[in-house]
Design a protein around this motif. Structure first.
Motif, PDB file in Angstrom:
ATOM      1  N   HIS A 153       0.855  -1.200   0.000  1.00 19.78           N
ATOM      2  CA  HIS A 153       0.000   0.000   0.000  1.00 19.78           C
ATOM      3  C   HIS A 153       0.891   1.250   0.000  1.00 19.78           C
ATOM      4  CE1 HIS A 153      -3.795   2.158   1.720  1.00 19.78           C
ATOM      5  NE2 HIS A 153      -2.909   3.085   1.396  1.00 19.78           N
TER       6      HIS A 153
ATOM      7  N   HIS B  63       1.562   5.393  -2.041  1.00 25.17           N
ATOM      8  CA  HIS B  63       1.150   6.483  -2.957  1.00 25.17           C
ATOM      9  C   HIS B  63       2.440   7.226  -3.342  1.00 25.17           C
ATOM     10  CE1 HIS B  63      -3.106   6.562  -1.079  1.00 25.17           C
ATOM     11  NE2 HIS B  63      -2.398   5.936  -0.150  1.00 25.17           N
TER      12      HIS B  63
ATOM     13  N   LYS C  91      -0.469   3.593  -5.938  1.00 20.28           N
ATOM     14  CA  LYS C  91      -1.823   4.058  -6.277  1.00 20.28           C
ATOM     15  C   LYS C  91      -1.783   5.354  -7.070  1.00 20.28           C
ATOM     16  CE  LYS C  91      -3.347   2.301  -1.820  1.00 20.28           C
ATOM     17  NZ  LYS C  91      -4.082   1.108  -2.242  1.00 20.28           N
TER      18      LYS C  91
ATOM     19  N   HIS D  64      -9.415   1.799   0.988  1.00 20.30           N
ATOM     20  CA  HIS D  64      -9.131   2.545   2.229  1.00 20.30           C
ATOM     21  C   HIS D  64     -10.412   2.550   3.065  1.00 20.30           C
ATOM     22  CE1 HIS D  64      -5.816   4.232  -0.146  1.00 20.30           C
ATOM     23  NE2 HIS D  64      -5.342   4.819   0.943  1.00 20.30           N
TER      24      HIS D  64
ATOM     25  N   HIS E  61      -5.982   0.165   6.331  1.00 24.11           N
ATOM     26  CA  HIS E  61      -6.027   1.173   7.409  1.00 24.11           C
ATOM     27  C   HIS E  61      -6.552   0.525   8.686  1.00 24.11           C
ATOM     28  CE1 HIS E  61      -4.476   5.049   6.236  1.00 24.11           C
ATOM     29  NE2 HIS E  61      -5.019   4.898   5.041  1.00 24.11           N
TER      30      HIS E  61
ATOM     31  N   ASP F 285       2.130   2.791   3.388  1.00 26.74           N
ATOM     32  CA  ASP F 285       1.226   3.917   3.073  1.00 26.74           C
ATOM     33  C   ASP F 285       2.011   5.171   2.674  1.00 26.74           C
ATOM     34  OD1 ASP F 285      -1.219   5.134   2.652  1.00 26.74           O
ATOM     35  OD2 ASP F 285      -1.488   5.768   4.722  1.00 26.74           O
TER      36      ASP F 285
HETATM   37 ZN   LIG Z   1      -3.266   5.112   1.514  1.00 26.75          ZN
END
Ligand SMILES: [Zn+2]
Ligand SMILES: N=CN[C@@H](CCC(=O)O)C(=O)O
Length: 413
Positions: free
Chosen positions: A78, A80, A147, A248, A271, A322
């Motif tokens: 996960h 970004h 992502k 999410h 999450h 994350d």
């Molecule tokens: Zn995220």
């Protein structure tokens, strides 16, 4: 052919049939002491105890790993990492006590990142993301999910996904792409949610499918972002194009999003900082992986997920970084593993399984990475000389990696 010999402990030698650990199984992290490991054509060829090591003469290169551990590289399921600019201007607001929601309402947050990304070129985004990815691989990450979601227009979302595709084509590690246009409502759709959802479903998704730009679909299911009904509609639309959900949910509030993810056979729900018993039990009885992001809790000062409750309910837990410019400006999986022990109260074996074999499953890469098994990629962490496996998470923030091998070659970036 490459041979590692005298390995103090070869960690994560799960059986070939093991692709996901749930509940009490997560404590099981098999290892071989005083071991050897042979690599051929970038793949794990064979391994065993030193008492039955093959002749060194059969190998072009021999590495003496005395006193050192070898484990599979981290699977970061996960992130970004494609973004135009960091957001350290929000850091001071955070230090002064503003919450994630308050910062977003004051013009920060995802919309701030989207404004910057929309004017960045594909090349600029590729180069900045590449630098981040090189750093992460050096820190032991050997497979990753990335992502979109800072574009929020058709052009900018496609631009992000094309950057991820370029990273897939140029980096030596497996990369999965997730389409996250449903990350926030752009300002012009603030009072027209229907309009933005239609844009995602009718315009973005067909183009993304045509160019094969995404593996998964994601939605930020949260109060003030996307409602349960909106989430379900977007997931249904993605599923029509073969994009499985990874979503999410329950970051800031208990929303019922976990149950939606499970109903839609999400690969993972991510999450989970805010959970009730219904959500915990629902996940524990499902095939959906619960992906916990402890660096996000650490940075935002929000609750840490109830990992033990989930394990007791027989759920399969993964941990991931994350990495993003807003809630988690770090992608260091070594720190994630430490936090998992220190704050989620996972045992080192559970945390390492959550960051390797279960992370691989959350990327649907269980046949390629995540454990030491014959035929898998030789994506390996060689530690420094350390006293025990627990020393890795225990000595938080201290680098314990001697070298990272990707496809059997030392990774120097
Ligand atoms: Zn995220
Ligand atoms: N919560 C939603 N998305 C990101 C944060 C995005 C941002 O703040 O830029 C997360 O996973 O924490």
């Amino acid at each position: 052919m490459l041979l590692f010999k005298n390995i103090k402990s070869l960690v994560g030698v799960h059986t070939a049939q093991t692709s996901l650990l749930r509940g009490a199984e997560m404590k099981n992290l098999p290892f071989l002491s005083n071991a050897w490991l042979a690599i051929e054509n970038g793949k794990i060829k064979a391994f065993g105890e030193m008492s039955n090591m093959p002749s060194e003469q059969n190998f072009e290169e021999v590495i003496n790993a005395e006193g050192k551990f070898i484990l599979p590289t981290w699977c970061d399921s996960h992130t970004h990492i494609v973004f135009a600019a960091p957001r350290e201007e929000e850091f001071e607001m955070k230090i002064k006590g503003k919450s994630y929601e308050e910062i977003a309402a004051a013009g920060g947050g995802i919309l701030n990142s989207a404004k910057k990304l929309q004017i960045a070129t594909e090349d600029e985004l590729y180069h900045s993301a590449s630098k981040r990815l090189i750093d992460l691989i050096r820190l032991g990450t050997g497979s990753i999910e990335i992502k979109s979601g800072y574009g929020l227009t058709t052009d900018a979302e496609l631009k992000m996904l094309r950057v991820i595709k370029r990273l897939k084509n140029t980096f030596p590690i497996p990369i999965k792409a997730t389409f996250l246009a449903a990350h926030a409502y752009p300002a012009e759709f603030k009072n027209n949610h229907e309009g933005y959802i239609q844009l995602i479903i009718d315009e973005m998704l067909p183009k993304i499918a045509e160019e094969k730009l995404a593996d998964y679909i994601d939605v930020f299911c949260e109060k003030g972002f996307f409602s349960n009904e909106e989430t379900e509609r977007i997931l249904n639309a993605g599923l029509k194009y073969g994009l499985k959900p990874k979503i999410h949910v329950n970051q800031l509030s208990i929303s019922g999003g976990v149950q939606i993810g499970v109903k839609k056979h999400a690969v993972s729900v991510d999450h989970l900082e805010e959970m009730d018993n219904d959500a915990i039990n629902c996940l524990g009885q499902s095939n959906t992986i619960g992906t916990i992001l402890p660096s996000c809790s650490f940075y935002l000062g929000i609750p840490f997920a109830n990992a033990r409750g989930l394990i007791n309910a027989n759920a399969a837990i993964a941990i991931a970084s994350d990495f993003n410019p807003g809630s988690t400006p770090s992608g260091n999986m070594n720190f994630v593993v430490s936090l998992a022990c220190i704050k989620l109260k996972l045992f080192p074996e559970e945390a390492i399984n959550a960051a390797t074999i279960n992370g691989a499953a959350a990327l649907e890469l269980q046949n390629e990475v995540g454990s030491i098994a014959i035929g898998k990629c030789a994506n390996l962490i060689l530690t420094k000389e350390i006293p025990s496996l627990a020393f890795i998470p225990y000595s938080f923030g201290q680098p314990q990696i001697d070298a990272v091998f990707i496809n059997g070659k030392i990774y120097n970036g």
